[in-house]
Enzyme design. Structure first.
Site, PDB file in Angstrom:
ATOM      1  N   ASN A   1       0.818  -1.091   0.104  1.00 19.93           N
ATOM      2  CA  ASN A   1       0.051   0.097   0.126  1.00 19.93           C
ATOM      3  C   ASN A   1       0.909   1.367  -0.071  1.00 19.93           C
ATOM      4  O   ASN A   1       0.707   2.320  -0.689  1.00 19.93           O
ATOM      5  CB  ASN A   1      -0.915  -0.121   1.363  1.00 19.93           C
ATOM      6  N   TRP A   2       1.880   1.289   0.735  1.00 17.66           N
ATOM      7  CA  TRP A   2       2.737   2.513   1.045  1.00 17.66           C
ATOM      8  C   TRP A   2       3.740   2.577  -0.176  1.00 17.66           C
ATOM      9  O   TRP A   2       4.231   3.444  -0.711  1.00 17.66           O
ATOM     10  CB  TRP A   2       3.547   2.585   2.364  1.00 17.66           C
ATOM     11  N   GLY A   3       4.349   1.453  -0.116  1.00 16.77           N
ATOM     12  CA  GLY A   3       5.488   1.061  -1.378  1.00 16.77           C
ATOM     13  C   GLY A   3       5.102   1.700  -2.831  1.00 16.77           C
ATOM     14  O   GLY A   3       5.643   2.299  -3.353  1.00 16.77           O
TER      15      GLY A   3
ATOM     16  N   PHE B   1      10.011  -8.805   6.571  1.00 16.58           N
ATOM     17  CA  PHE B   1      10.382  -9.362   5.173  1.00 16.58           C
ATOM     18  C   PHE B   1      11.800  -9.028   4.855  1.00 16.58           C
ATOM     19  O   PHE B   1      12.534  -9.615   3.986  1.00 16.58           O
ATOM     20  CB  PHE B   1       9.446  -9.186   4.073  1.00 16.58           C
TER      21      PHE B   1
ATOM     22  N   LYS C   1       8.207   1.183   9.215  1.00 15.79           N
ATOM     23  CA  LYS C   1       8.057   1.321  10.609  1.00 15.79           C
ATOM     24  C   LYS C   1       8.536   0.231  11.564  1.00 15.79           C
ATOM     25  O   LYS C   1       8.030  -0.706  11.812  1.00 15.79           O
ATOM     26  CB  LYS C   1       6.475   1.766  10.697  1.00 15.79           C
TER      27      LYS C   1
ATOM     28  N   LYS D   1       4.137   4.249  17.614  1.00 17.45           N
ATOM     29  CA  LYS D   1       2.840   4.671  17.602  1.00 17.45           C
ATOM     30  C   LYS D   1       1.804   3.568  16.940  1.00 17.45           C
ATOM     31  O   LYS D   1       0.711   3.597  17.398  1.00 17.45           O
ATOM     32  CB  LYS D   1       2.742   5.778  16.421  1.00 17.45           C
TER      33      LYS D   1
ATOM     34  N   LYS E   1      -0.118  -5.908   6.011  1.00 16.42           N
ATOM     35  CA  LYS E   1       0.477  -6.822   7.307  1.00 16.42           C
ATOM     36  C   LYS E   1       0.266  -5.787   8.256  1.00 16.42           C
ATOM     37  O   LYS E   1       0.461  -4.655   8.455  1.00 16.42           O
ATOM     38  CB  LYS E   1       2.109  -7.138   7.024  1.00 16.42           C
TER      39      LYS E   1
HETATM   40  N1  LIG Z   1       0.352   1.688   4.212  1.00 16.06           N
HETATM   41  C1  LIG Z   1       0.464   2.850   4.996  1.00 16.06           C
HETATM   42  O1  LIG Z   1      -0.407   3.686   4.962  1.00 16.06           O
HETATM   43  C2  LIG Z   1       1.643   3.169   5.481  1.00 16.06           C
HETATM   44  C3  LIG Z   1       2.134   4.594   5.508  1.00 16.06           C
HETATM   45  C4  LIG Z   1       3.304   4.893   6.145  1.00 16.06           C
HETATM   46  C5  LIG Z   1       4.331   3.892   6.460  1.00 16.06           C
HETATM   47  N2  LIG Z   1       3.814   2.625   6.151  1.00 16.06           N
HETATM   48  C6  LIG Z   1       5.003   1.560   6.537  1.00 16.06           C
HETATM   49  O2  LIG Z   1       5.712   1.226   5.172  1.00 16.06           O
HETATM   50  C7  LIG Z   1       6.107  -0.278   5.361  1.00 16.06           C
HETATM   51  C8  LIG Z   1       5.338  -0.848   4.297  1.00 16.06           C
HETATM   52  O3  LIG Z   1       4.050  -0.806   4.430  1.00 16.06           O
HETATM   53  P1  LIG Z   1       2.867  -1.227   3.189  1.00 16.06           P
HETATM   54  O4  LIG Z   1       1.704  -0.452   3.794  1.00 16.06           O
HETATM   55  O5  LIG Z   1       3.422  -0.935   1.934  1.00 16.06           O
HETATM   56  O6  LIG Z   1       2.845  -2.875   3.187  1.00 16.06           O
HETATM   57  P2  LIG Z   1       1.488  -3.530   3.136  1.00 16.06           P
HETATM   58  O7  LIG Z   1       1.168  -4.435   4.353  1.00 16.06           O
HETATM   59  O8  LIG Z   1       0.564  -2.780   2.098  1.00 16.06           O
HETATM   60  O9  LIG Z   1       2.089  -4.994   1.879  1.00 16.06           O
HETATM   61  C9  LIG Z   1       2.610  -5.924   2.289  1.00 16.06           C
HETATM   62  C10 LIG Z   1       3.503  -6.175   1.146  1.00 16.06           C
HETATM   63  O10 LIG Z   1       4.633  -7.361   1.566  1.00 16.06           O
HETATM   64  C11 LIG Z   1       4.753  -8.115   0.429  1.00 16.06           C
HETATM   65  N3  LIG Z   1       4.886  -9.464   0.806  1.00 16.06           N
HETATM   66  C12 LIG Z   1       4.147 -10.352   1.401  1.00 16.06           C
HETATM   67  N4  LIG Z   1       4.756 -11.624   1.414  1.00 16.06           N
HETATM   68  C13 LIG Z   1       6.026 -11.082   1.382  1.00 16.06           C
HETATM   69  C14 LIG Z   1       7.187 -12.186   1.427  1.00 16.06           C
HETATM   70  N5  LIG Z   1       7.003 -13.423   1.775  1.00 16.06           N
HETATM   71  N6  LIG Z   1       8.602 -11.638   1.263  1.00 16.06           N
HETATM   72  C15 LIG Z   1       8.452 -10.360   0.843  1.00 16.06           C
HETATM   73  N7  LIG Z   1       7.455  -9.604   0.740  1.00 16.06           N
HETATM   74  C16 LIG Z   1       6.147  -9.959   0.998  1.00 16.06           C
HETATM   75  C17 LIG Z   1       3.494  -7.925  -0.583  1.00 16.06           C
HETATM   76  O11 LIG Z   1       3.910  -8.097  -1.652  1.00 16.06           O
HETATM   77  C18 LIG Z   1       3.214  -6.546  -0.166  1.00 16.06           C
HETATM   78  O12 LIG Z   1       3.962  -5.515  -1.157  1.00 16.06           O
HETATM   79  C19 LIG Z   1       5.450  -0.466   6.665  1.00 16.06           C
HETATM   80  O13 LIG Z   1       6.480  -0.424   7.515  1.00 16.06           O
HETATM   81  C20 LIG Z   1       4.329   0.147   6.997  1.00 16.06           C
HETATM   82  O14 LIG Z   1       4.269   0.597   8.702  1.00 16.06           O
HETATM   83  C21 LIG Z   1       2.766   2.225   5.554  1.00 16.06           C
END
Ligand SMILES: NC(=O)c1ccc[n+]([C@@H]2O[C@H](COP(=O)([O-])OP(=O)(O)OC[C@H]3O[C@@H](n4cnc5c(N)ncnc54)[C@H](O)[C@@H]3O)[C@@H](O)[C@H]2O)c1
Length: 360
Positions: A40-42, A125, A148, A216, A307
């Site tokens: 989602n964030w990536g 991961f 985070k 947080k 996650k």
């Molecule tokens: N989503 C938000 O609003 C947000 C905002 C700011 C910061 N963050 C932080 O950014 C970081 C990434 O969060 P996100 O929201 O992009 O993640 P997410 O929870 O949306 O996505 C899960 C990711 O993990 C990958 N994945 C699943 N199984 C895997 C495996 N075995 N090996 C490697 N990758 C695997 C999936 O392909 C997917 O890209 C986190 O630390 C989060 O706290 C998130």
């Protein structure tokens, strides 16, 4: 336990060795960006970066590689869907990605030649990916972590803030904080990310930025329990205030170099507010308080592949408290741990508020 320690304990390279270039003297002719992560964030940050590299073509290679953990979605590879439909239908549905964001399933290929590595994936991961990235990256690569989870001690910048991805992706105004060790690197990263609706402030306190960004998620579990029990905003505000107090105390206890004022930045109080009212940790904790009390089941049924971070974080954090024998100084963190892990009743969070949380 810090992310750095997680990497070391697992026998993998610490993040600092993957991007050890502090204060690059010689800039790359053209910066080449790899986003490691496509959730989602990536995906949201890849979108921002893709828009910016298109605009800043004299400094950045316009093409942005995004490493995607390959999955099959409706019978098709996710990378193929992203590269043809320019949408991450699983993690950021309904949002168009720029065509210069290229989804790459092979990590070595994605990181190959990258001069800026952007880490944006759930922290659990990361360790197994680092050796491959270390081999593939450019020798003068710098890195920024959006994860985070604490990587304290690494020579990298960290970017955190009140940034719910879906709101950032639709262009709502927000702020974020870059915590840096090298100001030059942080300024380059700011150029890569900044947009009129995404404003960044630079702070020479990477440790503080990470501590608040990480804890947080834990305080948000407490906020979710309060929501699930049916209490209102006064009660939630009390938990948030006590949480801020313990976040600061945690920093003072484990990382005395942390700057207290960092809590006033977007990565501090603003992110805490957003997460305790919006985020996924709060949402799952609200349901946990009502039942069923099974985190794996809640993550699977409520987050659509995303996650949950707060539960694994409180396990690491509580181990740090136990190892240093300071559990008694962190009654809220201790109680959140016991509710999450030891079948303590969520109602305890409110019962305890009138006694053990009276902070000195
Ligand atoms: N989503 C938000 O609003 C947000 C905002 C700011 C910061 N963050 C932080 O950014 C970081 C990434 O969060 P996100 O929201 O992009 O993640 P997410 O929870 O949306 O996505 C899960 C990711 O993990 C990958 N994945 C699943 N199984 C895997 C495996 N075995 N090996 C490697 N990758 C695997 C999936 O392909 C997917 O890209 C986190 O630390 C989060 O706290 C998130």
């Amino acid at each position: 336990m810090s992310l750095l320690q997680v990497c070391s304990h697992a026998g993998h390279l610490p993040l600092s060795q993957v991007a050890a270039v502090q204060g690059r003297v010689v800039l790359a002719d053209v910066e080449r960006v790899c986003v490691v992560g496509s959730g989602n964030w990536g995906s949201t940050v890849a979108r921002i970066i893709g828009q910016n590299t298109e605009r800043l073509g004299d400094r950045f290679d316009r093409s942005v590689k995004m490493w995607v953990y390959e999955e099959i979605v409706d019978g098709q590879k996710l990378t193929e869907i992203i590269n043809t439909r320019h949408e991450n239908v699983k993690y950021l549905p309904g949002v168009e990605l720029p065509s210069n964001v290229i989804a790459v399933p092979d990590l070595a290929q994605a990181a190959s030649g990258a001069t800026i590595l952007v880490f944006a994936l759930p922290h659990q991961f990361l360790p197994k990916l680092l050796p491959t990235i270390q081999q593939a990256r450019s020798s003068n690569a710098i890195a920024v972590s959006l994860i985070k989870g604490m990587a304290t001690g690494c020579d990298i910048s960290v970017l955190m803030g009140a940034n719910v991805a879906d709101e950032v992706a639709r262009g709502d105004f927000c702020e974020a904080t870059i915590g840096y060790r090298s100001k030059g690197n942080a300024e380059l990263i700011k150029t890569l990310f900044e947009q009129p609706t995404f404003q960044l402030r630079l702070i020479p306190d990477p440790v503080g930025v990470e501590i608040f960004g990480t804890l947080k998620n834990v305080i948000a579990l407490g906020a979710g329990f309060v929501d699930g029990l049916g209490y209102g905003t006064n009660t939630k505000a009390a938990i948030m205030r006590i949480g801020m107090h313990e976040m600061l105390r945690f920093g003072e206890t484990f990382f005395p170099e942390m700057m207290k004022d960092t809590i006033l930045e977007s990565c501090g109080v603003a992110d805490l507010i957003t997460t305790c009212f919006g985020g996924r940790n709060r949402k799952c904790a609200e349901q946990f308080a009502r039942g069923p009390r099974d985190w794996k089941q809640l993550e699977a049924s409520m987050l659509g592949g995303q996650k949950l971070q707060g539960v694994s974080t409180i396990e690491h954090v509580h181990k740090m408290l136990r190892d240093k024998q300071v559990v008694g100084r962190f009654p809220l963190l201790d109680l959140i741990y016991r509710i999450c892990m030891c079948a303590c009743e969520p109602e305890e969070i409110v019962r305890s508020a009138s006694t053990c949380y009276v902070a000195d």
